[in-house]
Design a protein around this motif. Sequence first.
Motif, short mmCIF file in Angstrom:
data_model
loop_
_atom_site.label_atom_id
_atom_site.label_comp_id
_atom_site.label_asym_id
_atom_site.label_seq_id
_atom_site.Cartn_x
_atom_site.Cartn_y
_atom_site.Cartn_z
N PHE A 132 0.84 -1.20 0.00
CA PHE A 132 0.00 0.00 0.00
C PHE A 132 0.88 1.26 0.00
CE2 PHE A 132 -4.34 -1.18 2.10
CZ PHE A 132 -4.39 -2.39 1.43
N THR A 133 0.46 2.28 -0.76
CA THR A 133 1.11 3.58 -0.68
C THR A 133 0.05 4.60 -0.32
OG1 THR A 133 2.46 2.88 -2.54
CG2 THR A 133 2.58 5.20 -1.95
N LEU A 134 0.34 5.39 0.72
CA LEU A 134 -0.64 6.38 1.17
C LEU A 134 -0.81 7.49 0.13
CD1 LEU A 134 -2.44 7.30 3.60
CD2 LEU A 134 -0.49 8.68 4.33
N LEU A 135 -2.06 7.73 -0.28
CA LEU A 135 -2.34 8.83 -1.20
C LEU A 135 -2.68 10.10 -0.41
CD1 LEU A 135 -4.62 6.90 -3.74
CD2 LEU A 135 -2.29 7.70 -4.16
N GLY A 136 -3.35 9.89 0.71
CA GLY A 136 -3.71 11.03 1.55
C GLY A 136 -4.66 10.60 2.65
N GLY A 137 -4.73 11.43 3.66
CA GLY A 137 -5.62 11.10 4.78
C GLY A 137 -6.19 12.35 5.40
N THR A 138 -6.78 12.18 6.56
CA THR A 138 -7.40 13.34 7.20
C THR A 138 -6.33 14.24 7.83
OG1 THR A 138 -9.01 14.10 8.82
CG2 THR A 138 -7.80 12.09 9.36
N ILE A 139 -6.60 15.53 7.80
CA ILE A 139 -5.64 16.45 8.43
C ILE A 139 -6.08 16.79 9.86
CG2 ILE A 139 -4.72 17.42 6.29
CD1 ILE A 139 -6.56 19.84 6.71
N ASP A 140 -7.25 16.31 10.25
CA ASP A 140 -7.69 16.50 11.66
C ASP A 140 -8.43 15.26 12.15
OD1 ASP A 140 -10.30 17.20 10.39
OD2 ASP A 140 -9.34 19.12 9.98
N ASP A 141 -9.76 15.31 12.19
CA ASP A 141 -10.52 14.16 12.71
C ASP A 141 -10.70 13.07 11.65
OD1 ASP A 141 -10.86 15.50 15.04
OD2 ASP A 141 -12.95 16.04 14.70
N ALA A 142 -10.84 11.84 12.11
CA ALA A 142 -11.26 10.76 11.20
C ALA A 142 -12.78 10.89 11.04
CB ALA A 142 -10.91 9.42 11.80
N ALA A 143 -13.31 10.31 9.95
CA ALA A 143 -14.75 10.43 9.68
C ALA A 143 -15.57 9.83 10.83
CB ALA A 143 -15.09 9.74 8.36
N GLY A 144 -15.17 8.65 11.31
CA GLY A 144 -15.92 8.01 12.39
C GLY A 144 -15.86 8.82 13.67
N GLU A 145 -14.69 9.43 13.89
CA GLU A 145 -14.50 10.27 15.07
C GLU A 145 -15.47 11.47 14.99
OE1 GLU A 145 -10.48 11.59 15.00
OE2 GLU A 145 -10.57 12.54 16.97
N ALA A 146 -15.62 12.04 13.80
CA ALA A 146 -16.54 13.17 13.61
C ALA A 146 -17.98 12.70 13.89
CB ALA A 146 -16.41 13.72 12.19
N PHE A 147 -18.34 11.52 13.39
CA PHE A 147 -19.67 10.97 13.67
C PHE A 147 -19.86 10.85 15.19
CE2 PHE A 147 -20.27 9.53 9.24
CZ PHE A 147 -21.65 9.68 9.11
N LYS A 167 -18.27 12.39 17.68
CA LYS A 167 -18.28 13.66 18.41
C LYS A 167 -19.56 14.45 18.15
CE LYS A 167 -13.28 14.12 18.90
NZ LYS A 167 -12.06 14.69 18.32
N VAL A 168 -20.02 14.43 16.89
CA VAL A 168 -21.25 15.16 16.57
C VAL A 168 -22.45 14.48 17.24
CG1 VAL A 168 -22.83 15.78 14.68
CG2 VAL A 168 -20.39 16.33 14.52
N ALA A 169 -22.43 13.16 17.30
CA ALA A 169 -23.51 12.44 17.99
C ALA A 169 -23.57 12.87 19.45
CB ALA A 169 -23.29 10.93 17.89
N ALA A 170 -22.39 12.99 20.08
CA ALA A 170 -22.35 13.41 21.49
C ALA A 170 -22.95 14.81 21.63
CB ALA A 170 -20.92 13.37 22.01
#
Length: 342
Positions: free
Chosen positions: A151-166, A168-171
């Motif tokens: 695997f070669t990383l193309l890119g990722g999140t610069i802050d929260d992960a998507a699940g983390e956002a789900f 935190k927003v749920a809270a």
Amino acid sequence: MKILALETTCDETAAAVIGDDLCVLGSVVASQDKIHERFGGVVPELASRAHLEQILPVIDETLRRSGIALTDLDAIAVANTPGLAGSLLVGLAAAKALCFALGKPLIAVNHLQAHVYACKVAFKEDPFPCVGLIVSGGHSSLYRCEAPTDFTLLGGTIDDAAGEAFDKVAAMLGLPFPGGPAIQRVAEKGRPTAHAFPRSLLDEPERLAFSFSGLKTAVRYKLVGPGKSDPAAAAAQLPEKEIADLAASFQEAVVDCLVGKSVQAVRQTGLTTLCVGGGVAANARFRQKMESAARKHGFRLFIAPLSLCTDNAVMGAIAVERFKAGLFEPLDLDVFPGLVRG
Ligand code: KG4
Ligand code: ZN
């Protein structure tokens, strides 16, 4: 060939026995959601303690369901990167103990590669080479996947992960943990166009990255305004319909970012297959919009089935690739919490 795969990277204690042709002989997942629920997120110290309690019963039950004994195994595989250090250590220690006692080889599993490999296990088709999108509580990353373990990383999140956002927003909205399924449920009754939340970085097609913190703040400001605290208390005063609209609009924005960036990654790499894994890939709206994007842009799409999106040990079937190549590990193998090996 029979491989016992262990998975304890985060807050699921899981084991599975994989047989010939990626056939799953037995699989058990013990969730810790009840333990972490009242904290609104995974507490690492509690996670590792729960793994300690669960790991042996989970292994026993997996072998029972598989109808085999420990001595029938050819190898033990364990996810040793990436994840929570204490959680990873429990799985690795259990795997090493079994290997030592049984005289069987040890195989290391990269949890992120395993999430993508779940698609191969489920569809019994070889998706490689492909773009891999991993969307979970800890990761939102795009990879160029030449082969199961290349695997070669193309890119990722610069802050929260998507699940983390789900989560935190749920809270903030006063919804239970884990936030993804809770938001999906409430969003079914809401309007995805009720609030025009930001779709960060989508207007930069060359940049394969995600950002969800601005979106999270935008939801917060709808509830309490800048400088004020306790969005959950504010949410408790709102009618159900408004919570549903906020949940649906938030979910739509996350999904648009994930789908949009994946399309950009497919275009940029020239690859024609996209494989998706990780807990957020269980999201119904995400699956729906990703499927229409695949039809519209003409790429082959594999999304792990629901039971293989969230953490499980079946995806540890990737160990078969290493087994066939004779890639075994010494018993002083360590965990690599943040390091993702190629
Ligand atoms: O892959 P996973 O089980 O664990 C990690 O490796 O992080 O993913 C867990 C994440 C949580 O953040 C959870 O809220 C999210 O996946 N999730 C969902 C859904 N089901 C789980 N997010 C959105 N919609 C869902 N249906
Ligand atoms: Zn995961």
